[in-house]
Write an enzyme that holds these catalytic residues in place. Structure first.
Site, mmCIF file in Angstrom:
data_model
loop_
_atom_site.group_PDB
_atom_site.id
_atom_site.type_symbol
_atom_site.label_atom_id
_atom_site.label_comp_id
_atom_site.label_asym_id
_atom_site.label_seq_id
_atom_site.Cartn_x
_atom_site.Cartn_y
_atom_site.Cartn_z
ATOM 1 N N PRO A 65 0.809 -1.226 0.000
ATOM 2 C CG PRO A 65 -0.959 -1.602 1.498
ATOM 3 C CD PRO A 65 0.371 -2.149 1.080
ATOM 4 C CG ASP A 66 3.338 2.471 3.301
ATOM 5 O OD1 ASP A 66 3.140 3.619 3.706
ATOM 6 O OD2 ASP A 66 3.116 1.460 3.978
ATOM 7 C CG ASN A 67 6.936 0.771 -1.702
ATOM 8 O OD1 ASN A 67 7.831 1.574 -1.906
ATOM 9 N ND2 ASN A 67 6.975 -0.105 -0.710
#
Length: 416
Positions: free
Chosen positions: A172-174
């Site tokens: 999700p972050d990347n």
């Protein structure tokens, strides 16, 4: 390729998603200033690291410079306002309301800098009951269905189900960082025509949703999981005599080549396997049959046979093996950077971007020079440092006397 070489970015974000967005822009030539609190981005305190320099800190801050400012103090906020007034892009990922309390929200900065592209990255978005909810990678994987999409099928007492399984990467972050960088790029393109900035809002939840569009739509079209069936057959990871490989068959013609390559042409006459639709219906059977065959020989032999037959195949590599393959070296996927405190470090390049790599900065490594370049006098800079508003790493040389270019002085002292 440095398309953003004239773009100044103020990266006030912490963690992974926001900093990675800034890192993408930096790899594309933008001049990115990483703004951190005096204690540093909280990511500096996580994971295996030396001297606050972990893998995530390095990957998220390559090609940036760092300034440490205490924004809880009036003088710190005023310094940030002066920096923001000169920026083309600002990236932040604080919880809803924090930037407004600091006087650094979009309406406040828009009044000072109408052309500013202001990118806010949050967990769940600025509205709704979860607007202020804390978000982590695991929480977002659970919330957006990713844990079950990657789940392990099980059967208990004849009842089939899924055991949730987290993807072992910060997905999700990347992916949010990639969507954010793309949105910033689009906003800069629009600004070239309108001369106006805008507020971009990216949430990890929405980015994770967009990333899973295909399987989500599939589940909406066919709510009964049994109706969806396998996409490819055979397909999966298979153990060989000395390792693991991935094999997949897309078409009847490819399956024919696969069967011939593994000396199992009888499969082509088996009604369960002769056509793609039947193989998908009998996925477990064809996978089990292939698994037995592939255990008979090692990775190298199977790779040679299956690649010669133009079958989808790869060895299952760890990161070291991937880095050292001939293909990786031929394409130059990796570069090297002199990264303190580790020395020479191998780093993946960003696709379709300039290959220049500069080390991720230490906390407050460039505070003095950033303020000097932004119009602060030497007296103002030293006052901010003495007041504890700004922190400068002690191992950086002091600024030159008034009137002498800082860059020339750094070169004089052996620093470039």
């Amino acid at each position: 390729m440095k398309p953003f070489h004239k773009i100044a970015v103020l990266d006030i974000s912490q963690g992974i998603a926001g900093p990675m967005c800034g890192a993408i822009l930096a790899r594309q030539g933008a001049k990115v200033i990483k703004v951190e609190p005096l204690g540093g981005d909280w990511m500096r305190g996580t994971g295996a690291s030396r001297e606050q320099m972990s893998a995530n800190v390095i990957s998220g801050n390559i090609n940036k410079r760092s300034i440490a400012i205490d924004a809880s103090k009036t003088e710190g906020r005023q310094a940030l306002l002066r920096l923001a007034k000169q920026a083309d892009v600002l990236v932040e990922n604080f919880r809803t309301g924090v930037m407004a309390r600091l006087g650094l929200d979009y309406p406040s900065l828009k009044a000072l800098n109408p052309g500013l592209i202001y990118c806010s990255v949050s967990g769940f978005g600025a509205q709704g009951p979860y607007a202020a909810k804390a978000a982590t990678d695991s929480v977002l994987q659970a919330f957006t269905g990713m844990l079950l999409a990657n789940g392990i099928k099980t059967s208990v007492d004849g009842v089939s189900g899924l055991i949730p399984k987290r993807i072992g990467l910060y997905v999700p972050d990347n992916i949010s960082a990639i969507y954010a960088a793309q949105a910033v790029s689009a906003a800069l393109f629009e600004r070239a025509e309108t001369k106006l900035g805008q507020h971009i809002e990216i949430s990890l939840a929405e980015a994770s949703s967009a990333f899973q569009a295909g399987p989500m739509i599939d589940s909406f079209l066919f709510p009964d999981a049994s109706e969806r069936g396998a996409v490819l057959a055979p397909a999966g990871d298979f153990q060989t005599a000395d390792g693991w490989i991935i094999v997949a068959s897309l078409t009847d013609e490819m399956f024919k080549r696969l069967a011939q390559a593994v000396d199992r042409e009888a499969w082509l006459r088996d009604p369960r396997f002769s056509e793609n639709s039947e193989r998908k219906r009998n996925f477990n059977e064809i996978n089990a049959a292939l698994a037995l065959v592939l255990k008979e020989r090692g990775n190298a032999e199977w790779l040679e046979r299956l690649e010669a037959a133009d079958v989808l195949v790869s060895t299952v590599n760890d990161y070291h093996a991937f880095r050292d393959t001939e293909q990786t070296r031929a394409m130059g996927y990796f570069g090297e950077v002199e990264q303190a405190p580790y020395g020479r470090l191998t780093v993946p390049h960003l696709p379709a971007s300039d290959r220049e790599l500069r080390p991720a900065p230490r906390l407050g490594e460039h505070s003095r020079e950033i303020l000097s370049e932004s119009g602060f006098s030497l007296a103002e800079i030293e006052a901010l440092i003495l007041q504890g508003v700004v922190e400068q790493r002690a191992d950086r040389p002091a600024l030159p006397k008034e009137g002498m270019p800082a860059e020339a002085e750094y070169k004089h002292q052996g620093r470039t």
